[in-house]
Structures are given as C-alpha cells and as structure tokens.
Design a protein around this motif. Structure first.
Motif, PDB file in Angstrom:
ATOM      1  N   VAL A 193      47.666  78.857  31.939  1.00 42.91           N
ATOM      2  CA  VAL A 193      48.146  78.511  33.274  1.00 42.91           C
ATOM      3  C   VAL A 193      49.347  79.406  33.543  1.00 42.91           C
ATOM      4  CG1 VAL A 193      49.169  76.742  34.735  1.00 42.91           C
ATOM      5  CG2 VAL A 193      47.310  76.150  33.176  1.00 42.91           C
ATOM      6  N   TYR A 194      49.183  80.327  34.470  1.00 45.53           N
ATOM      7  CA  TYR A 194      50.232  81.310  34.742  1.00 45.53           C
ATOM      8  C   TYR A 194      51.239  80.733  35.719  1.00 45.53           C
ATOM      9  CZ  TYR A 194      52.585  85.417  36.616  1.00 45.53           C
ATOM     10  OH  TYR A 194      53.527  86.316  37.035  1.00 45.53           O
ATOM     11  N   ASN A 223      46.536  85.482  42.419  1.00 43.85           N
ATOM     12  CA  ASN A 223      46.601  84.234  41.658  1.00 43.85           C
ATOM     13  C   ASN A 223      45.547  84.248  40.563  1.00 43.85           C
ATOM     14  OD1 ASN A 223      47.137  81.647  40.801  1.00 43.85           O
ATOM     15  ND2 ASN A 223      46.011  80.655  42.453  1.00 43.85           N
ATOM     16  N   ASN A 254      45.151  81.872  38.391  1.00 45.23           N
ATOM     17  CA  ASN A 254      44.786  80.492  38.059  1.00 45.23           C
ATOM     18  C   ASN A 254      43.576  80.079  38.895  1.00 45.23           C
ATOM     19  OD1 ASN A 254      47.029  80.156  36.272  1.00 45.23           O
ATOM     20  ND2 ASN A 254      48.340  79.883  38.058  1.00 45.23           N
ATOM     21  N   GLY A 266      48.087  76.585  41.279  1.00 43.04           N
ATOM     22  CA  GLY A 266      49.281  77.290  40.836  1.00 43.04           C
ATOM     23  C   GLY A 266      50.477  76.378  40.863  1.00 43.04           C
ATOM     24  N   ARG A 307      45.699  73.022  28.829  1.00 47.06           N
ATOM     25  CA  ARG A 307      45.932  74.453  28.998  1.00 47.06           C
ATOM     26  C   ARG A 307      47.386  74.774  28.636  1.00 47.06           C
ATOM     27  NH1 ARG A 307      41.403  76.780  29.236  1.00 47.06           N
ATOM     28  NH2 ARG A 307      42.244  78.530  30.422  1.00 47.06           N
TER      29      ARG A 307
END
Length: 787
Positions: A19-20, A263, A265, A626, A665
């Motif tokens: 998960v960024y 994005n 994610n 996000g 995650r």
C-alpha cells in the motif's frame, strides 16, 4: 501480489505489492534526509544553540540625578553625512539614527569620561531603543527629525553596548548551528568622528560623538529568511552530505526515490472466475457484521458489534495509533443468505432476439458469392446470422429458450406452434405500463428443441417496412426476459428510434423530447439490471443509431455495444451468446481503514460500493484507493493494514450469496520498492476503465487527466524495471488510449442540446463502452474501432 481462493484460482489481485503512501511534504522535492520544513523567524536563535556558561555582564550604572539635569543637545546632520562617507562604518546604516533616549546616553558618556584617566581615550557608549512601555508620553512634542527626542522619564534603565573595533562581513560568514552566546560578537572598536561645534553651552566633545553600533548576534543574517529548513537527525544530515560524492548514484536512481505520479494502489477483482467456480463450503445464514461499516467478522462475535477495525478513528498525532489488523476476519468466506429459498432451474433463462425490420433495413450492399457479385439487404444478413445461431444452439444447448421480437411501425411478439403472435401498434406503443403487462401475459417460449423449425421459418419470413419503434420493442423484450434472472436480450438495428417512446431522432428539433428519451433509456437499463437481464446492442456499420444513448442499456446491464459490418453479424451474435451470465444482482463493496480512501468516479470515504449487475466469466473490475489527505500522516511506513472485499450476488438458481475476502497489506513510502513490484497490466486496465467511464459521461478533460497520470506512472515503472516485455505491452496499450489522449474530437458530434459537453458518435460510444468493460485480454482494440 494476489489473494487465492481455496479453489486455487486467482480472484483478487493488487497492482502493487504494498500500500503506497506518498512521502511527507518535506520529501516531495526529493530531499529525503530533511524531515520537516518549519516556518521559523530568522530573528530567533538557532534550534541547536548552546546555553552560555557565563552570565552576560551587567549594564553600567548611571547617576539618575545627572541624567535629570542634562539637556538634549541638537544632533547635527554633518555627523550623519560623514558617517555615510566613512569607510569604518557599515553601509548598512544609511538613514539618520533616531534615538529617543539620546539625552541619557550623552549624560552617561560624560560621566564615564570623568572617571577615566586623562591619558585614556573615552570609550563611546550607546543606548538602545526603549521598549514601548518606556517611551515618552504621547502629548510630548516631537522635535525636528535631525534632533533626538527629549525625554522626561528619568527612571528608565539605560542599556549600553561596546562599539565594535572592526566591522566583519556578515554575508561572508557561514551560519554556525553550534553558535554559543558565551562570547559576545563585536570587537569594541571606535568610530572617529570630527569635532562638531555646537552653540549649546556645556556641551563637550564626548557628548557629540556618534552612537556606537550594538553587537549583532551571529544567527542574524543580513537578509532575514523566514523559511528555515531544520535538519531532522545527525544521521540524516551526514547521509545527505555523502550523496553528491557517491559515484554510483545515477539520475534514474535518484528519481525513483521521489513521489510517484499516478496511483499504484489498484485492486483487480476477477468476478467471472470467482463466481463461476465456488468450491468453498457455504455457511448458512447471515454473518456477524459491524453495525457501523458492515464489515464481516468471524463467528466468535455475537450477531452484531458496534465498532470494528475498519470504522475506528485513528489518532493523527501518532502514526502508530492505527488499530492492529484483525486476525479473526474471514480470509475467504462464502455465505448462503437465503437458505430457505427454493432454487430455480438454470435452464429457464431466455435468449430473445430483438430485430429491426424498418424500411431502412432494405438497403443493399454488394457481396461476393463465388465468382458472382450479388446485392443483399441488411435484413437478409440479419436473417442469415440468426438462422445460423438457432441451428448451432439447437445442437449445443437444446434446452435453451429462444424468442423473437421484431419492430418497425409496430412491435411483434412472435408466437410458437400452439400460440399465435401478438401485434402492438399506435397508442399501445406509448404506454410503458401497458407494454409491461402485455409482456407478462405473453407465454414463455418452449425449449429450442421443440421450436427450432418454427422459429427458423419465422426468421426467414421477415420483411422490411415502416418506422423504427425501437424503444417499445426494447421495453417489451426486457420485460419478457425479466421472468428469469440471467436472461439475455440482443437488439439489432440500423437506425435511430423515431417513435414517441424513446425517440432519438429529435436532437436538432426538440431538446425536451431528447432529454425525455435519454431518461427513458437510463431507467430502462436500471430496470433490466434489477431484473437480472443482460442487454447487448448490435448496430450495422455505416449507420447512425445514437449508441451514446442506446448503449446505456448495455453499459448498465453488463452487455456489449458492437458496430459490425453486415458480413460479420453472425460472429458477433455468436460471441454475445457464448458470453453466458454466471451471476446477477452483483454488488461489490471495498472496506479500508479510515486512514485510506476509495477513489474513482464516486468518492465514498473508506467504504466504496459498486453496482456491477450481471457477471459473465470475463468480467473484471478495478478499484483505486489511497491515503486520505487528512489522515495520511497516520499511515506509518512499515505498518500493516487490512482490506476486506465483499461480493453480494445471486446465482442463476436464484440463491443470494455473500463472498468475503480479507487480506493484509504492508505500507511503504519507498517509490523504488513500489515500482519494482508494480503490475503494469492491472494499472493499464484500471486506466482504460476509469478514463472511459469519465469519457462516456462527457468529462473528456477529466478522462485525459486520469489517463495521463497513470501513463506517467507506467513510464516510470518501465524505466525503473527496464523490461522489454513491459515496454511492448505499454506501446500496445498507448494505441488503445490514443482516442482519449489526442483524438477524442473525432468521436464527438458537433453540437449537443442536452449539455455543454459534446455527445459521442456511434464509433466513439462503441469504443468507450468497450473500454469501460474491458479486461486484460480484451484491452487492445478491434481493427474496426481504430482510427
């Protein structure tokens, strides 16, 4: 990274292995060693200053009685002019000094000169500006600008400073973070000024000397900077100093550490694979859920809980305040929500052909028949395609029920051996309720094994004439198919609907009627989706059917919008028929912690719900999520978050099911790690679906912006990973996105009366509807849709 069901088939995948979360605001410029940017006044001392070990010397004392008796001598301008020309005085002092306590200073200077010996030169002293509470009264008269103000307050304390001996260059001196106040700045030098004659009696030469400059703290620069970068730790500052000297550091490596555009994610759900093969043992009844967000918990809880992991609020003051991931959530759970319902027979699903027999279907085109060239009408091509489909279905699916509805100036529901056909015309075609009642009273067709020959004769006996009552025919067909969820309707036409109900030929004449027709097709699509009916629209190449409006039926129900040449009608019919419906009334819900947000066309906070409707084996949907703009600081890199996916649907036998997935995650803000684990196929699919969804609603600029951001992310991942296969896939994907990037104007009409945006042409509508419902295998465009 993907989540596997117990059947071993991939059903839920993520485009990124993490998960960024974008780095902190201070790291957006690529300066990662710097922790924070703080707005701090340059007048304040440095943060890491050291406290002086010795106290400062006390201010000199003066005799208050002498100060009271002193008079304020005039301050001549010649001294200031000579000060400006003098090299020993800094050019920073350009204006006339203006001191309110000059009278006190001169008196103290005279007193200090009496104490010193005659051989010793008198050290000049200067009094600093008084604070506001020590200023003279407001009713005192102000003397001329060239003279200091007299003061009647003799009880004020006088602060004096040594005159610097030599003048340092403040701009040349570097800023010392370890500055200590134990050693005062300044050299105590003197400023030699010429003697000034004064007419005031009792004035001495010591009293007429120029005021000395006060000592300047070293942390004050000549030009104050009100934005100060504060280093975070000693290790960070030391590492930042080593970066320029590292020979192995390249530009691309440095760029990979910066924040990502786009994005990463993205989550992909293969609904077709998930629902077509259920090998998980279902649990009878409703699951235990949270009363706040609806998350599904295990059976260790009671029927309902008030708060859970997903709906807890996080404390933004501490990054570690996010609740721990739930260890008792269902990793893969299947629930039978209606165990008491009697299952229906899946063989009862209907296939209805809704064929246009208006006068325009008599137009012909040349085709090669061996060595001869013949002319065949559009209706003849359709008749041949439907005839072949019925022939094949009678062999492969003899139990399927196939019906036929045709429309021109009237709508005909074709009967069977023991039931005659039903014709509707005139005012009957303008009443929606009457049409639904007529469809409900018409019997369902028997299995194809019993009606094959009669149905083929009816298809070959069709003729062309009249107008195009497409709207009433579509309503009748959907109402008939709604008897059994999972039924399919195929509409084949070559022109716009031009009767009262659903009229699409009035764009240039009556905007109100067109708007009414737009609402009609949107409501009809909702009705079909709620009944579990899939509608596909097939138009003939070279015609204008207003697919941007008619295509909403297919868009809402999970069908397809196709423009085919007359000679390719049969393959298109076959492809639509083979794409069988595996589930209906499908609703997908994505649950995230409150520090995350679901992104897309409809923002829904940390919980996003999408009405999918009908599902076939090729259905794939994507979600973007996000960090929340307000709660991003609560996600610490290295922590873990849980994500839950809920899929509620109906089987073809009518049973209502709930499938629940929960996975954990890892969170990271390292761009290089994200780029290394990025799945470009999922990112490209999501970009195609999201951009097309915006474009079909007329939001062309938003669609282009969405595609551009994801394209930059893909290009950066390709540059980072240097994969030839990814580069080839990217080049093919760019071609599919070309209409959205550069050529959307080729797929729009010149004017629109229902909104400010441009409406789509048939080619543009077919292209964008196909992109919106594409999957990874169908992401490339067909040849007929290319420019």
């Amino acid at each position: 990274m993907s989540l596997l069901s117990q059947a071993g088939r991939i059903t839920m995948e993520f485009a990124c292995g993490f998960v960024y979360v974008p780095p902190a605001l201070s790291q957006k410029d690529g300066q990662r060693p710097i922790a924070h940017v703080v707005k701090r006044s340059a007048l304040l001392p440095p943060v890491n200053r050291t406290r002086p070990r010795t106290p400062p010397p006390p201010p000199p004392t003066t005799n208050s009685a002498e100060v009271k008796s002193s008079k304020s001598p005039p301050f001549p301008l010649q001294i200031i002019e000579q000060l400006e020309k003098s090299k020993g005085v800094r050019t920073l002092v350009k204006s006339t000094p203006f001191y309110e306590n000059a009278e006190f200073h001169r008196k103290s200077g005279a007193a200090s000169s009496i104490i010193t010996s005659p051989q010793q030169t008198t050290s000049p002293r200067k009094t600093a500006l008084l604070p506001p509470h020590m200023k003279p009264a407001a009713n005192s008269q102000s003397p001329p600008y060239s003279q200091p103000l007299p003061s009647s307050n003799t009880n004020n304390q006088i602060f004096t400073y040594d005159l610097p001996k030599d003048q340092p260059d403040l701009n040349a001196q570097p800023w010392d973070p370890n500055y200590s106040y134990s050693i005062p700045e300044g050299t105590g030098g003197e400023v030699n000024l010429p003697a000034v004659t004064s007419s005031v009696p009792g004035q001495t030469s010591a009293q007429s000397t120029a005021p000395p400059l006060p000592a300047r703290p070293s942390f004050m620069r000549s030009v104050p900077e009100y934005l100060v970068l504060l280093p975070s730790t000693h290790s960070a500052s030391s590492s930042s100093q080593k970066l320029p000297s590292a020979p192995s550091l390249t530009t691309s490596t440095t760029a990979d550490k910066g924040p990502l555009q786009g994005n990463p994610n993205v989550m992909l759900v293969s609904l077709g694979k998930l629902l077509s093969d259920e090998r998980v043992q279902p649990i009878q009844g409703e699951p235990t859920s949270c009363s706040q967000c609806g998350s599904v918990l295990d059976s260790g809880y009671d029927n309902m809980v008030n708060v859970c992991y997903f709906c807890q609020s996080c404390n933004l003051t501490s990054p570690a305040s996010i609740p721990q991931c739930p260890t008792n959530g269902y990793q893969d759970g299947l629930f039978l929500l209606t165990p008491d319902e009697k299952p229906l027979s899946a063989a009862d699903a209907l296939l209805l052909f809704c064929i246009d027999t208006s006068g325009s279907m008599s137009l012909t085109c040349q085709v090669s028949d061996g060595e001869h060239v013949v002319h065949r009408s559009r209706l003849q091509f359709v008749q041949e395609a439907v005839f072949q489909c019925v022939e094949r279905l009678s062999v492969q699916q003899p139990d399927i029920r196939v019906g036929l509805i045709t429309f021109s100036c009237q709508v005909t529901m074709h009967g069977y051996d023991n039931f005659t056909s039903h014709f509707l015309s005139g005012a009957e075609l303008t009443d929606s309720d009457y049409l639904k009642a007529a469809a409900a009273s018409f019997p369902s067709p028997p299995p194809l094994s019993q009606t094959k020959d009669f149905l083929q004769r009816q298809v070959l006996g069709l003729t062309e004439s009249g107008t195009t009552a497409l709207g009433p025919a579509a309503l009748l067909a959907i109402a008939m198919a709604s008897r059994q969820p999972g039924s399919k309707v195929i509409i084949c036409t070559d022109g716009k609907a031009n009767t009262d109900l659903g009229n699409l030929e009035v764009e240039d004449n009556d905007a109100r009627t067109l708007l009414s027709s737009t609402i009609f097709y949107q409501e009809l699509g909702e009705y079909a989706a709620n009944q579990g009916v899939t509608v596909s629209v097939l138009s003939i190449e070279g015609t204008d059917c207003r697919l941007d409006e008619l295509g909403t039926l297919a868009d809402r129900t999970g069908g397809t919008v196709v423009i085919a040449s007359p000679s390719r009608l049969h393959p298109e019919f076959e492809q639509i028929i083979e794409n069988r419906t595996t589930a209906t009334h499908c609703t997908v819900t994505l649950l995230l912690p409150k520090a995350l947000r679901v992104r897309g066309e409809k923002e829904a906070g940390h919980k996003g719900t999408r009405e999918v409707g009908n599902v076939d084996p090729k259905t794939e949907i994507t979600f973007q999520f996000g960090a929340s703009e307000h709660d991003a600081e609560a996600l610490a890199s290295g922590s873990r978050v849980s994500i839950q996916l809920q899929i509620r649907y109906r089987r073809r036998n009518g049973q209502t099911m709930l499938r629940v997935f929960t996975t954990e995650r890892d969170v990271t803000d390292d761009s290089s790690t994200v780029l290394s684990s990025l799945s470009l196929a999922i990112i490209q699919l999501n970009s195609s679906q999201a951009s097309a969804a915006l474009a079909v609603r007329g939001r062309f600029l938003d669609a282009r912006r969405e595609g551009e951001l994801q394209r930059k992310l893909i290009e950066r991942a390709i540059e980072h990973n240097r994969s030839a296969e990814d580069k080839q896939t990217y080049q093919e994907w760019v071609k599919t996105m070309e209409p959205i990037y550069n050529n959307i104007h080729n797929f729009t009409r010149r004017k629109s009366v229902v909104s400010d945006s441009q409406s789509l042409t048939d080619a543009g509508a077919a292209l964008l509807y196909t992109m919106k419902h594409s999957n990874r295998k169908s992401i490339s465009l067909k040849d007929k849709h290319k420019l």
